[in-house]
Design a protein around this motif. Structure first.
Motif, PDB file in Angstrom:
ATOM      1  N   ALA A  21      19.369  46.133  31.524  1.00 43.29           N
ATOM      2  CA  ALA A  21      20.712  46.129  31.879  1.00 43.29           C
ATOM      3  C   ALA A  21      21.279  47.071  31.427  1.00 43.29           C
ATOM      4  CB  ALA A  21      21.887  44.772  31.481  1.00 43.29           C
ATOM      5  N   GLN A  22      20.470  47.624  30.920  1.00 39.63           N
ATOM      6  CA  GLN A  22      20.752  49.275  30.245  1.00 39.63           C
ATOM      7  C   GLN A  22      20.416  50.160  31.295  1.00 39.63           C
ATOM      8  OE1 GLN A  22      23.459  50.224  28.420  1.00 39.63           O
ATOM      9  NE2 GLN A  22      23.159  51.978  29.146  1.00 39.63           N
ATOM     10  N   CYS A  23      18.912  50.234  31.419  1.00 36.46           N
ATOM     11  CA  CYS A  23      18.306  50.836  32.230  1.00 36.46           C
ATOM     12  C   CYS A  23      18.717  50.633  33.607  1.00 36.46           C
ATOM     13  CB  CYS A  23      16.723  50.194  32.049  1.00 36.46           C
ATOM     14  SG  CYS A  23      15.546  50.410  30.422  1.00 36.46           S
ATOM     15  N   VAL A  33      27.614  46.349  35.071  1.00 41.43           N
ATOM     16  CA  VAL A  33      26.479  44.945  35.270  1.00 41.43           C
ATOM     17  C   VAL A  33      26.939  43.759  34.984  1.00 41.43           C
ATOM     18  CG1 VAL A  33      24.188  44.129  34.796  1.00 41.43           C
ATOM     19  CG2 VAL A  33      24.058  47.128  34.934  1.00 41.43           C
ATOM     20  N   LEU A  34      26.709  42.733  36.042  1.00 41.77           N
ATOM     21  CA  LEU A  34      27.313  41.366  35.915  1.00 41.77           C
ATOM     22  C   LEU A  34      26.136  41.014  35.512  1.00 41.77           C
ATOM     23  CD1 LEU A  34      29.423  41.171  38.762  1.00 41.77           C
ATOM     24  CD2 LEU A  34      30.645  42.255  36.853  1.00 41.77           C
ATOM     25  N   LEU A  35      26.608  39.920  34.264  1.00 40.91           N
ATOM     26  CA  LEU A  35      25.287  39.016  33.733  1.00 40.91           C
ATOM     27  C   LEU A  35      25.646  37.918  34.130  1.00 40.91           C
ATOM     28  CD1 LEU A  35      25.068  41.567  31.790  1.00 40.91           C
ATOM     29  CD2 LEU A  35      23.610  39.735  30.197  1.00 40.91           C
ATOM     30  N   VAL A  36      24.568  36.675  35.358  1.00 39.71           N
ATOM     31  CA  VAL A  36      25.331  35.284  36.034  1.00 39.71           C
ATOM     32  C   VAL A  36      24.715  34.534  35.563  1.00 39.71           C
ATOM     33  CG1 VAL A  36      26.116  34.515  38.390  1.00 39.71           C
ATOM     34  CG2 VAL A  36      26.152  37.173  37.709  1.00 39.71           C
ATOM     35  N   PRO A  37      24.709  33.961  34.232  1.00 41.13           N
ATOM     36  CA  PRO A  37      24.080  32.555  33.593  1.00 41.13           C
ATOM     37  C   PRO A  37      24.351  31.286  35.157  1.00 41.13           C
ATOM     38  CG  PRO A  37      25.794  33.183  32.204  1.00 41.13           C
ATOM     39  CD  PRO A  37      25.524  33.867  33.254  1.00 41.13           C
ATOM     40  N   LEU A  61      28.766  36.647  23.924  1.00 37.59           N
ATOM     41  CA  LEU A  61      28.682  37.103  22.630  1.00 37.59           C
ATOM     42  C   LEU A  61      27.131  38.021  22.548  1.00 37.59           C
ATOM     43  CD1 LEU A  61      28.502  34.229  20.893  1.00 37.59           C
ATOM     44  CD2 LEU A  61      29.674  36.067  20.556  1.00 37.59           C
ATOM     45  N   ALA A  62      26.388  38.450  23.632  1.00 34.94           N
ATOM     46  CA  ALA A  62      25.137  39.362  23.265  1.00 34.94           C
ATOM     47  C   ALA A  62      26.179  40.586  24.137  1.00 34.94           C
ATOM     48  CB  ALA A  62      24.660  38.830  24.982  1.00 34.94           C
ATOM     49  N   ILE A  63      26.376  40.253  24.736  1.00 40.25           N
ATOM     50  CA  ILE A  63      27.724  41.808  25.432  1.00 40.25           C
ATOM     51  C   ILE A  63      28.529  41.974  25.398  1.00 40.25           C
ATOM     52  CG2 ILE A  63      26.057  41.386  27.728  1.00 40.25           C
ATOM     53  CD1 ILE A  63      28.477  40.496  28.608  1.00 40.25           C
ATOM     54  N   SER A  64      29.598  41.550  23.867  1.00 39.17           N
ATOM     55  CA  SER A  64      30.414  42.434  23.744  1.00 39.17           C
ATOM     56  C   SER A  64      30.605  43.558  22.985  1.00 39.17           C
ATOM     57  CB  SER A  64      31.153  41.335  22.368  1.00 39.17           C
ATOM     58  OG  SER A  64      29.753  41.325  21.009  1.00 39.17           O
ATOM     59  N   ASN A  66      29.747  46.580  24.413  1.00 36.91           N
ATOM     60  CA  ASN A  66      29.124  47.295  25.857  1.00 36.91           C
ATOM     61  C   ASN A  66      29.741  46.599  26.994  1.00 36.91           C
ATOM     62  OD1 ASN A  66      27.979  48.814  27.898  1.00 36.91           O
ATOM     63  ND2 ASN A  66      25.652  48.241  27.419  1.00 36.91           N
ATOM     64  N   PRO A  67      31.279  47.553  26.482  1.00 36.44           N
ATOM     65  CA  PRO A  67      32.483  47.231  27.889  1.00 36.44           C
ATOM     66  C   PRO A  67      31.543  47.470  29.538  1.00 36.44           C
ATOM     67  CG  PRO A  67      32.482  49.793  26.473  1.00 36.44           C
ATOM     68  CD  PRO A  67      31.235  49.146  26.021  1.00 36.44           C
ATOM     69  N   ARG A  68      30.636  48.317  29.905  1.00 39.15           N
ATOM     70  CA  ARG A  68      29.876  47.887  31.101  1.00 39.15           C
ATOM     71  C   ARG A  68      28.902  47.081  31.430  1.00 39.15           C
ATOM     72  NH1 ARG A  68      26.868  54.536  31.689  1.00 39.15           N
ATOM     73  NH2 ARG A  68      26.936  52.939  33.397  1.00 39.15           N
ATOM     74  N   LEU A  69      29.339  46.384  30.245  1.00 35.68           N
ATOM     75  CA  LEU A  69      28.190  45.043  30.364  1.00 35.68           C
ATOM     76  C   LEU A  69      29.201  43.723  30.753  1.00 35.68           C
ATOM     77  CD1 LEU A  69      24.465  45.194  28.975  1.00 35.68           C
ATOM     78  CD2 LEU A  69      25.506  46.005  31.150  1.00 35.68           C
TER      79      LEU A  69
END
Length: 192
Positions: A21-23, A33-37, A61-64, A66-69
């Motif tokens: 996601a960061q790359c 970037v929206l992570l969509v489970p 929890l994983a993205i907490s 990083n404000p851009r995720l």
């Protein structure tokens, strides 16, 4: 606004997901970037999964830090098989002025032609495909290879299935997943 869309089971989310996601953020100048489970992936219907609710909590929890995720839980709240084409339609309605960028690894891209309505997906989003040593856009033999926009990420031999196997074996998953996800998995007794 440029929005990345990165879907998956995230069972569990791991550092490889976050690095991908960061790359993509950096490679395409994305705002977020929206992570969509998924609720259920069409490619993993027979696989035993942790509930969509718990996987969504792990994504949060994983993205907490990083404000851009950001987490996007539309699929997780709709029981049944999750299809990217439906999610992109929903996201277009929510963000009508945004350019959507669908993010995936080259290994996933190899099966893109099997997805529901791939032509419609390409009409709604740019296809951003991470190439890694041993996994390239050139490995795909379908008619959609022309649409793939390549980007690179570091080689990481890490997967959710390997993490689940490590938990079952009693091995450490430290540094495989964010610390908060590790604590959540342990507290919930997941994957044992």
């Amino acid at each position: 606004m440029n929005i990345g869309v990165f879907g998956g089971s995230f069972n569990p989310p791991h550092i490889g997901h976050l690095i991908l996601a960061q790359c993509a953020l950096e490679s395409f100048g994305l705002d977020t970037v929206l992570l969509v489970p998924t609720f259920v992936s069409p490619f993993k219907e027979g696989e035993t999964q942790v509930s969509a609710e718990l996987r969504s909590e792990m994504v949060a929890l994983a993205i907490s830090d990083n404000p851009r995720l950001q987490g996007e839980y539309w699929e997780a709240m709709h029981p049944g098989v999750s299809y990217t084409v439906d999610t992109l339609r929903y996201l277009q309605q929510q963000h009508p002025d945004a350019t959507l960028h669908l993010i995936m690894g080259a290994d996933t891209f190899r099966e893109f032609h099997l997805w529901k309505q791939p032509e419609d997906i390409l009409a709604m989003a740019r296809l951003c495909v991470a190439e890694r040593p041993g996994s390239s856009i050139a490995d795909a033999t379908h008619e959609f290879t022309h649409a793939a926009l390549p980007f690179t990420m570091p080689l990481l031999d890490i997967s959710s299935s390997a993490i689940r196997a490590r938990v079952r074996a009693g091995a450490s998953i430290q540094y495989h997943v964010p610390w908060a996800v590790k604590i959540f998995i342990e507290a919930q007794g997941l994957y044992r």
